[in-house]
Design a protein around this motif. Sequence first.
Motif, PDB file in Angstrom:
ATOM      1  N   UNK A 184      -1.543  23.839 -11.362  1.00 51.73           N
ATOM      2  CA  UNK A 184      -1.832  25.014 -10.510  1.00 51.73           C
ATOM      3  C   UNK A 184      -2.317  24.540  -9.159  1.00 51.73           C
ATOM      4  N   UNK A 185      -1.861  25.230  -8.161  1.00 53.31           N
ATOM      5  CA  UNK A 185      -2.397  24.976  -6.812  1.00 53.31           C
ATOM      6  C   UNK A 185      -3.288  26.137  -6.444  1.00 53.31           C
ATOM      7  N   UNK A 186      -4.502  25.779  -5.986  1.00 46.83           N
ATOM      8  CA  UNK A 186      -5.403  26.815  -5.481  1.00 46.83           C
ATOM      9  C   UNK A 186      -5.407  26.742  -3.957  1.00 46.83           C
ATOM     10  N   UNK A 187      -5.109  27.859  -3.337  1.00 48.14           N
ATOM     11  CA  UNK A 187      -5.148  27.922  -1.884  1.00 48.14           C
ATOM     12  C   UNK A 187      -6.344  28.768  -1.464  1.00 48.14           C
ATOM     13  N   UNK A 188      -7.221  28.205  -0.615  1.00 45.79           N
ATOM     14  CA  UNK A 188      -8.332  28.980  -0.045  1.00 45.79           C
ATOM     15  C   UNK A 188      -8.022  29.211   1.411  1.00 45.79           C
ATOM     16  N   UNK A 189      -7.665  30.418   1.744  1.00 43.87           N
ATOM     17  CA  UNK A 189      -7.272  30.726   3.125  1.00 43.87           C
ATOM     18  C   UNK A 189      -7.502  32.211   3.365  1.00 43.87           C
ATOM     19  N   UNK A 190      -8.146  32.551   4.473  1.00 44.46           N
ATOM     20  CA  UNK A 190      -8.444  33.965   4.710  1.00 44.46           C
ATOM     21  C   UNK A 190      -7.274  34.692   5.364  1.00 44.46           C
ATOM     22  N   UNK A 191      -6.235  33.925   5.755  1.00 39.53           N
ATOM     23  CA  UNK A 191      -5.099  34.552   6.425  1.00 39.53           C
ATOM     24  C   UNK A 191      -4.046  34.956   5.397  1.00 39.53           C
ATOM     25  N   UNK A 192      -3.828  36.250   5.270  1.00 37.87           N
ATOM     26  CA  UNK A 192      -2.926  36.771   4.248  1.00 37.87           C
ATOM     27  C   UNK A 192      -1.484  36.332   4.486  1.00 37.87           C
ATOM     28  N   UNK A 193      -1.101  36.343   5.767  1.00 41.68           N
ATOM     29  CA  UNK A 193       0.280  35.953   6.072  1.00 41.68           C
ATOM     30  C   UNK A 193       0.525  34.527   5.653  1.00 41.68           C
ATOM     31  N   UNK A 194      -0.428  33.652   6.024  1.00 44.34           N
ATOM     32  CA  UNK A 194      -0.258  32.254   5.670  1.00 44.34           C
ATOM     33  C   UNK A 194      -0.184  32.080   4.162  1.00 44.34           C
ATOM     34  N   UNK A 195      -1.011  32.821   3.469  1.00 45.04           N
ATOM     35  CA  UNK A 195      -1.010  32.725   2.007  1.00 45.04           C
ATOM     36  C   UNK A 195       0.348  33.135   1.437  1.00 45.04           C
TER      37      UNK A 195
END
Lengths: 146, 542
Positions: free
Chosen positions: A4-15
């Motif tokens: 699993x990859x966990x992405x922590x990012x506040x930008x929805x588009x980037x996510x």
Amino acid sequence: MSQTILLADDDKDDADIFQQALRAVAPTIGFSHVDNGSAIFDYLNNEKNARPTVIFLDLNMPEMNGWQCLAKIKNEKKFESIPIIIYTTSSNPREYEIARDLNAHGLITKPTDPKILKKVLGIVTANLETKQLREAVKEAYLMTRE
Amino acid sequence: MLEVNGKLQTGYFNYTYKALRRPNGEIYGIHHMSVDVTEQVLYKLKLVESEAAVRRLFEQTPVGIGILKGESLIIENVNAAMLSYAGRKYEEVINQPLFNVIPEIEGQGIKEIAEHVYNSGIPYTSPEARIKLFRNGKMETIYLHFAFQPRRDEYGNITGLMVIANEITALVNARKRVEKNEQLFKNLANSMPQVVWIAEIDGTASYYNNRVREFSGAQRLEDGGWTWEWRVHPEDMKASTEAWNYAVKNLTAYQQEHRVMMTNGAYRWHLSRAYPFQSDEGIKWYGTSTDVHDQKVLEMGLENLVRDRTMALERSNDDLEQFAHVASHDLKEPLRKIKTFAYKLKDELQSTLGEDGNAYLNKILHSTDRMYAMINGVLHYSSIRAIDHIPHTVDLNSVIKNILQDLEILIQEKKASINFQQLPAVKGISALLYQLFYNLINNSLKFSKENIPNVIDIRSSEIDLKGLQYVEIIITDTGIGFDESYAEKIFATFVRLHPKDKYEGTGLGLALCKKIVERHGGFIFAQGDKNIGAEFTVLLPK
């Protein structure tokens, strides 16, 4: 074993873009997303969640910034072994060094071109849970450096 | 002369011859008697000798002596010196009563003094008596150091007086002259608007003029002089004391500005100066303290203004830098999104968009890239100041070589040829110098003529400008050049001479060059010929 990859990012588009690219390149790998620093710990501490194989950590998040998160995660015995890749919009070469100093596996600049992002994720996912991961991240970094 | 005990000596004998008579008066013989009176005679001779010696002493001594007898003070004896003081001759005064022969002395108190000494037996001395005497044909004022001594007989009775005198007129006059000069000096000093002071060779003050009374800590002395404690502002005290001590030690001129406390408790700025002078009495310091408070306040006001302005400027520069940093980051964010989604459109909806759609997207992407470049350019330009690297010796040859390597592709593309000779080393910051020449060479390449290969020459020389040595680097090209009238304008920010579609550029390249050159203390200027070429000259201090 499933990864699993966990992405922590506040930008929805980037996510969204990340998720799409990941699905195109490595459809079998799981994906989770949190949008701020403390949420990472909520996720990690929740037994029900799959332990991430790697964490992509954005720097510019509200409340706790990426560096603080990085330091905190690496300070906890339970989680220090999880590889963390700083994932940032900044192209400041100094930050690459800081990431290394703080025991991240490296730093990748968010590419604007989704094709490049796919390449990046391809290299990284191919080397998850291997000793070559650091090298792979470095290669990806060089690709994204504009 | 007799021989006595084998030695020849002089003797004195009294010979007496007496006639011997018979009772009838007949002389029948001579009685010869000789008495040795040598001793008595010698003794008498000695006395006479001593007397003569005393007499000689009496006559020749430069001190005036007079021997006076009796109540009427008859001049029994008087020596030449005394006669000269009185301006009289021996014959005129001998055996005369004293006050008969110098009548002009009447009323000057001398007679009374003499009478008092005669009557009381107490001697009198006047170290400096001002006496008017008639001598040399006129009334003269002389100064005498004189004394009256009583003369006593063997029973202790006073029989007369002895008067001893020393004329000190010249001495007294000289002293009075000095006093007069001193007074002149003091008057002058007191009339000056500054504090005037004199100090001894060891730095201790020995005189202040009256102006010092305005200083707090000034005290009037008994003799009318002044002392002053150094009531200098605590912040100025250390520097002033050190400067004064240094001056005194090395006999160099002293100059110091400091705040002095006045009698009203307020501090006023004063300029104190002193110089050492050699005089008969050795080395003395002559100094002044001038009130410069008003000028100083004005000066400081101006300084403050300048400083405030500089600080405000620096602050605004810092703000600008910070702003630029933040702004550039925040400005780039939306650009990034534009690019990302433009790419997505292109990749995912290529077929739907068709040729026109794709072309539009390319334009969008292109503009976005230009926007990125502009923002980076602005950020870079404003952050130049923040780089506080230490200047070092930079080998320009390696700088140029690196640049040519980095521009390899562009050089090939433009089919340009670049020639450069051995360049000297300069003192500077290599990163900035790299940027400088990169921009210049990049410009030359950028503004090449369409189909004619650009020939770029880089040469250097050393020149002397206003006594300073500079390295002169000239970059010439055979590109499109520019009109000479723009030679200065092109170094301004955001100035571009061509429509943005024809030649890429942010308009910041040369402005950055200028900033870098100025940062190094150098000069840059350009010459151009439209359609022929351009020449950029950079001067950097050696």
